[in-house]
Design a protein around this motif. Structure first.
Motif, short mmCIF file in Angstrom:
data_model
loop_
_atom_site.label_atom_id
_atom_site.label_comp_id
_atom_site.label_asym_id
_atom_site.label_seq_id
_atom_site.Cartn_x
_atom_site.Cartn_y
_atom_site.Cartn_z
N UNK A 1 0.82 -1.21 0.00
CA UNK A 1 0.00 0.00 0.00
C UNK A 1 0.85 1.27 0.00
N UNK A 2 2.09 1.16 0.49
CA UNK A 2 2.97 2.32 0.53
C UNK A 2 3.33 2.75 -0.88
N UNK A 3 3.68 1.78 -1.73
CA UNK A 3 4.00 2.09 -3.14
C UNK A 3 2.76 2.66 -3.82
N UNK A 4 1.62 2.00 -3.59
CA UNK A 4 0.38 2.46 -4.24
C UNK A 4 0.09 3.91 -3.90
N UNK A 5 0.27 4.23 -2.63
CA UNK A 5 -0.03 5.57 -2.16
C UNK A 5 0.77 6.63 -2.90
N UNK A 6 2.06 6.40 -3.00
CA UNK A 6 2.88 7.44 -3.62
C UNK A 6 2.66 7.49 -5.13
N UNK A 7 2.46 6.35 -5.77
CA UNK A 7 2.17 6.37 -7.21
C UNK A 7 0.87 7.14 -7.48
N UNK A 8 -0.11 6.93 -6.61
CA UNK A 8 -1.39 7.60 -6.84
C UNK A 8 -1.33 9.09 -6.56
N UNK A 9 -0.62 9.46 -5.50
CA UNK A 9 -0.74 10.83 -5.02
C UNK A 9 0.48 11.72 -5.24
N UNK A 10 1.65 11.10 -5.45
CA UNK A 10 2.86 11.92 -5.41
C UNK A 10 3.72 11.80 -6.66
N UNK A 11 3.21 11.10 -7.68
CA UNK A 11 3.96 10.95 -8.93
C UNK A 11 3.43 11.88 -10.01
N UNK A 12 2.55 12.80 -9.64
CA UNK A 12 1.99 13.70 -10.64
C UNK A 12 0.95 12.97 -11.48
N UNK A 13 0.53 13.61 -12.54
CA UNK A 13 -0.51 13.03 -13.38
C UNK A 13 0.11 11.99 -14.31
N UNK A 14 0.00 10.71 -13.90
CA UNK A 14 0.66 9.64 -14.63
C UNK A 14 -0.10 9.23 -15.89
N UNK A 15 -1.41 9.37 -15.82
CA UNK A 15 -2.22 8.82 -16.90
C UNK A 15 -2.15 7.30 -16.90
N UNK A 16 -1.80 6.74 -15.77
CA UNK A 16 -1.69 5.28 -15.66
C UNK A 16 -2.56 4.85 -14.47
N UNK A 17 -3.30 3.75 -14.66
CA UNK A 17 -4.10 3.26 -13.55
C UNK A 17 -3.19 2.62 -12.51
N UNK A 18 -3.37 3.01 -11.26
CA UNK A 18 -2.59 2.41 -10.18
C UNK A 18 -3.54 1.65 -9.27
N UNK A 19 -3.30 0.36 -9.14
CA UNK A 19 -4.20 -0.49 -8.36
C UNK A 19 -3.45 -1.23 -7.27
#
Lengths: 314, 361, 259
Positions: B208-226
């Motif tokens: 969940x730690x990786x998910x959190x940062x990918x979702x909220x702190x990597x900017x607008x990825x345009x990639x689904x993070x699950x």
């Protein structure tokens, strides 16, 4: 040119001939030339039968094991005895210090921390990357300076029938640029497990807090320092300062004797660089055995009692 | 700076009231915000107690974001170079080897040796679905089974996916929370470059730690993070993944902070467990938004606390025992690591949800 | 004080299995990450602390290829004033060659210094002799394995050297001198990425090693690289409790930690 002998420079501490000098003498024997030992006066514990010649310097050990003074001593020895083929030091704090300074002074080749010698090629083995690989070094001129790893060559020493000739190198003046003041024992008081050479480390598997005094007794008897894994601290069996691991201290002792520690990854991270890891655990599948050099599957507390009995009885 | 809202604080104390470190340790988040309002000195050791569970920030009625205040305080200490030795080691390791334990980067995909099929590199896949391993699950033998299990589940369900292998770098979630903004940026840049280079379309995270940062702190990825539990729930519902029989033990579920209260994923792991158990899992008295933090986040895995306090994981294990649970299930590697110590002690086991699922497929 | 600290960029090999290439001609280091030699890190820290207290400046010098600039940036981020790269593509295995090069450079460029610091050894070759050779070549005093600087005077230092078995010796060393700094002498500060980025803005000077090549030669040569004898997990010690106890104490004796 070379006078066909090996000069071994003794390491002496507080009047005692250090045991690791046997490794320098042992390599000297393997090199196949007469071995002369250079040492200060008033040294106990020298077995002169191991040597072909003894050269004594009128200096105390603090002056003798001083790189600046060592250069003047060697100049004198080379004059009186001729130039040796090899000059050997222990690979220790002072041995390496004197060897580096002397090799720099004489523009002589130096290989340090030598742990092997190959007769057929005349090459010296030197560890790189914490013993992951070894380089074989050839020296291109003479005399070759070497510092010798403790424990590498002592089985090669041989004893002569008759005592060797003892000669005096004479007086040596202290060096202006560097003077010995005193020996200092490392400050006692708080335990610093990161400085210990021999750690006896205990884990949760010892069973209960009541077992701790017996492990303290064993550590005292073996002159080891007691350390532990995180669960032991969590349970308040031992104080935090004794904890090895990612959330504790990282240690690099010569010997890490792990008793009843299964080897959680966080613990391993704190001790994997120890020179020698010995693991004792009742579980043959304990992960610590993957990292240990020696393993013992046993009832840990029972073995502890036997060790206390043996160590105290001897 | 993230501390600009401190002046809005009215000192209501909701933050301290909900903090998993309050009371038992010297850490008092309300007091820290107070001192920050007056720009008073804050004792250097204090910020390192925060577990980044984020409860204070979620509950704050004035949007002060106390957890971000902590990150700022840590950043200032980091720029001064004065930080606890164990935190320093974790950061230096991450700089060199891209994981806080300093394990060789070349061994980041060693966990794949534990499974009997080959996982392709992301570049060799069609659907560009990336399974992001996370450092602790790539290296810790206890946690390595989690990526292996999830890989098995996805493969059985016929889901195509790939990995980055040794190109994967730490996601940086903990690094950002330890206050090393520059290092976080480097890790993010490196991962972003790989996501772009390989045209990744979806990231399935395990921690969940990786998910959190990918979702909220990597900017607008345009990639689904699950989170993988979201993916597997769908597979169970569609019938792509079928379970054989039930996992026959009394299981209680522990909500990880970064999955539950920070990202509102409460139901998916429970749905997975309900399928595996044949009934709903047991619940702690403090669950979902009120879940008690295991104390593994925000660098606490690396912080050498000066005194030992009762661990929250012990409180958790005690309650699990009282309700007659045989297994504590959770869905975060840090929670697994923290809960397992006291649990083993008391004779109950801790399982990551995927470990329960693979027993019934 | 003006202090010059020699810093080396080394490969990080912990937990890596190193591969020897082409029949023992070289070790494959290509994929390994690199960093500042750990001992040099303590050296830079000690130097920076000394000038922070007593004034002066720290100059970090690295011998190596262009990549070695990385350690100079780090040293500057820690508080060094200057960074000099003595650039050479050639790997000089013999510390004698490196020390000669450093000696020529210091003399020819008339680099001012009161003290030269090195780490006790480099993590890669573990030779532990560069500083001593350099001191002898410059004809100045040397103290190795320095674990504490007790006093800094106008013309000398009093330092503690780490010996074996918990023993130290206190020695007086005249300035200028060379010290090899032991790990544990201090706790090196953390250097943040932001700090390194700021340091990158400070200019580092590059000097071509070929301009200082007088007498730079190797007196020892690597003929071959070899693996250590294979070790397969733990050697298991079996037997009844008496036997095991005896064997264990035997190992402890052999390792020199138990008499």
């Amino acid at each position: 040119m070379s006078a066909g002998y090996v000069l071994v420079v003794a390491e002496v501490r507080r009047g005692l001939f250090e045991e690791r000098n046997l490794d320098t003498i042992g390599l000297g024997r393997e090199l196949g030339l007469p071995v002369s030992l250079l040492l200060p006066e008033n040294v106990n514990g020298v077995d002169e039968l191991l040597l072909d010649r003894v050269l004594k310097v009128s200096a105390d050990e603090g002056t003798f094991l001083n790189p600046l003074v060592m250069v003047s001593i060697l100049v004198k020895v080379f004059e009186s005895q001729g130039q040796p083929d090899f000059v050997l030091f222990t690979h220790s704090s002072s041995g390496a210090e004197c060897a580096a300074y002397a090799a720099g002074h004489f523009s002589a080749p130096l290989v340090t921390d030598v742990s092997g010698f190959d007769q057929s090629t005349g090459t010296f083995f030197k560890s790189y990357y914490s013993d992951k690989v070894f380089a074989q070094f050839k020296s291109t001129s003479s005399p070759t300076f070497l510092t010798v790893r403790s424990g590498s060559f002592r089985e090669n020493v041989t004893r002569n029938q008759a005592a060797p000739a003892v000669e005096s190198v004479g007086d040596i003046a202290p060096a202006e640029g560097r003077t010995f003041l005193e020996y200092v024992e490392e400050a006692g008081g708080a335990v610093d497990i990161t400085k210990a050479e021999f750690l006896l480390s205990v884990g949760r598997g010892i069973g209960s807090k009541d077992e701790i005094p017996r492990y303290e007794e064993l550590a005292r008897a073996m002159r080891a320092v007691l350390s532990c894994s995180r669960p032991v601290v969590d349970k308040l069996w031992l104080p935090k300062e004794r904890q090895v691991g990612t959330s504790g201290k990282t240690v690099k002792p010569k010997v890490y004797l792990a008793m009843a520690i299964s080897g959680a990854f966080q613990h391993i991270a704190g001790m994997k660089d120890a020179d020698c890891i010995i693991a004792i655990n009742k579980d043959p599948e304990a992960p610590i055995f993957q990292y240990a050099h020696f393993g013992i599957v046993a009832d840990v507390n029972k073995l502890r009692d036997k060790l206390i009995e043996t160590v105290k009885g001897s | 700076m993230n501390s600009e809202r401190v002046l809005a604080c009215m000192q209501c104390g909701k933050c301290t009231g909900s903090c998993p470190e309050a009371g038992k340790t010297p850490f008092n988040i309300r007091m820290i915000v107070r001192k920050k309002q007056f720009e008073r000195a804050i004792e250097e050791g204090l910020p390192w107690y925060c577990t980044s569970c984020n409860t204070c920030t979620i509950r704050c009625p004035r949007d002060v974001k106390p957890s971000e205040v902590i990150i700022d305080l840590r950043s200032a200490l980091i720029e001064d170079g004065r930080i606890p030795a164990t935190i320093q080691k974790a950061l230096e390791n991450t700089f060199v080897q891209k994981n806080p334990w300093g394990k060789p980067r070349s061994k980041r995909a060693d966990w794949t040796e534990k499974i009997d099929f080959k996982i392709p590199h992301i570049s060799e896949t069609k659907e560009k679905r990336l399974l992001f391993t996370c450092c602790i699950q790539a290296y810790d033998p206890r946690c390595m089974v989690i990526p292996a299990n999830v890989s098995r589940l996805l493969r059985i369900a016929g889901i195509e996916f790939g990995i980055l292998g040794e190109e994967e770098a730490c996601c940086g979630n903990e690094i950002r929370r330890m206050g090393e903004a520059g290092l976080f940026e480097e890790l993010r840049e490196e991962n972003l470059a790989n996501l772009k280079k390989y045209g990744v379309k979806e990231i399935v995270t395990l921690s969940p730690h990786c998910m959190n940062t990918f979702r909220k702190e990597y900017g607008d990825l345009g990639i689904r993070v699950l989170h993988y539990s979201e993916v597997v729930k769908g597979l169970l519902e569609s019938g792509a993944l079928k379970l054989k029989g039930h996992y026959d033990k009394r299981v209680v579920y522990h909500d990880p902070c970064f999955l539950g209260k920070q990202n509102a994923i409460f139901d998916e792991p429970r749905a997975l467990l309900a399928k595996a158990l044949g009934s709903n899992p047991l619940e702690f008295s403090r669950m979902r938004e009120n879940s008690l933090c295991c104390e593994g986040g925000g660098g606490r895995m690396f912080f050498d606390v000066e005194t030992t306090y009762q661990r929250n994981s012990e409180v958790r294990v005690k309650e699990a025992l009282e309700m007659g649970a045989e297994v504590i299930a959770t869905s975060c590697p840090f929670c697994v690591m923290n809960l397992e110590d006291p649990a083993t002690e008391k004779g109950i086991s801790v399982k990551e949800v995927s470990e329960i699922l693979v027993e019934v497929i | 004080m003006e202090i010059v600290v020699f810093t080396k960029r080394v490969p990080v090999t912990q937990e890596e299995e190193l591969r020897i290439l082409e029949d023992g001609k070289a070790v494959d280091l290509r994929k390994l990450p690199h960093r500042m030699n750990d001992w040099d890190n303590y050296g830079v820290e000690e130097a920076v602390r000394m000038v922070e207290k007593g004034g002066g400046g720290v100059t970090s010098v690295a011998i190596g290829d262009a990549e070695a600039d990385e350690v100079l940036r780090r040293a500057i981020a820690m508080g060094a004033r200057d960074g000099f790269l003595l650039e050479t593509e050639e790997v000089l295995h013999d510390p004698f060659a490196r020390a000669t090069l450093a000696c020529n450079f210091l003399k020819k460029e008339k680099i001012p210094f009161d003290a030269l610091f090195t780490g006790v050894q480099a993590e890669d070759d573990q030779f532990a002799c560069f500083g001593g050779m350099l001191a002898a070549m410059l004809k100045i005093p040397y103290a190795a394995q320095v674990i504490g600087v007790d006093s800094v005077e106008k013309d000398h230092l009093v330092v503690r050297r780490e010996l074996e078995g918990g023993l130290q010796e206190r020695v007086k060393v005249s300035l200028p001198c060379v010290l090899s700094v032991q790990s544990g002498i201090n706790e090196p500060r953390y250097v943040s990425i932001m700090g390194v980025r700021k340091a990158s803005k400070v200019e580092r000077k590059v000097f071509k090693a070929s301009n200082y090549a007088d007498n730079v030669k190797s007196l020892i040569e690597v003929t071959k690289w070899a693996y250590p004898p294979k070790k397969e997990g733990a050697a298991m010690i079996a037997g009844d409790v008496n036997e095991v106890c005896g064997k264990l104490l035997g190992i402890l004796k052999e390792k020199g930690v138990y008499q």
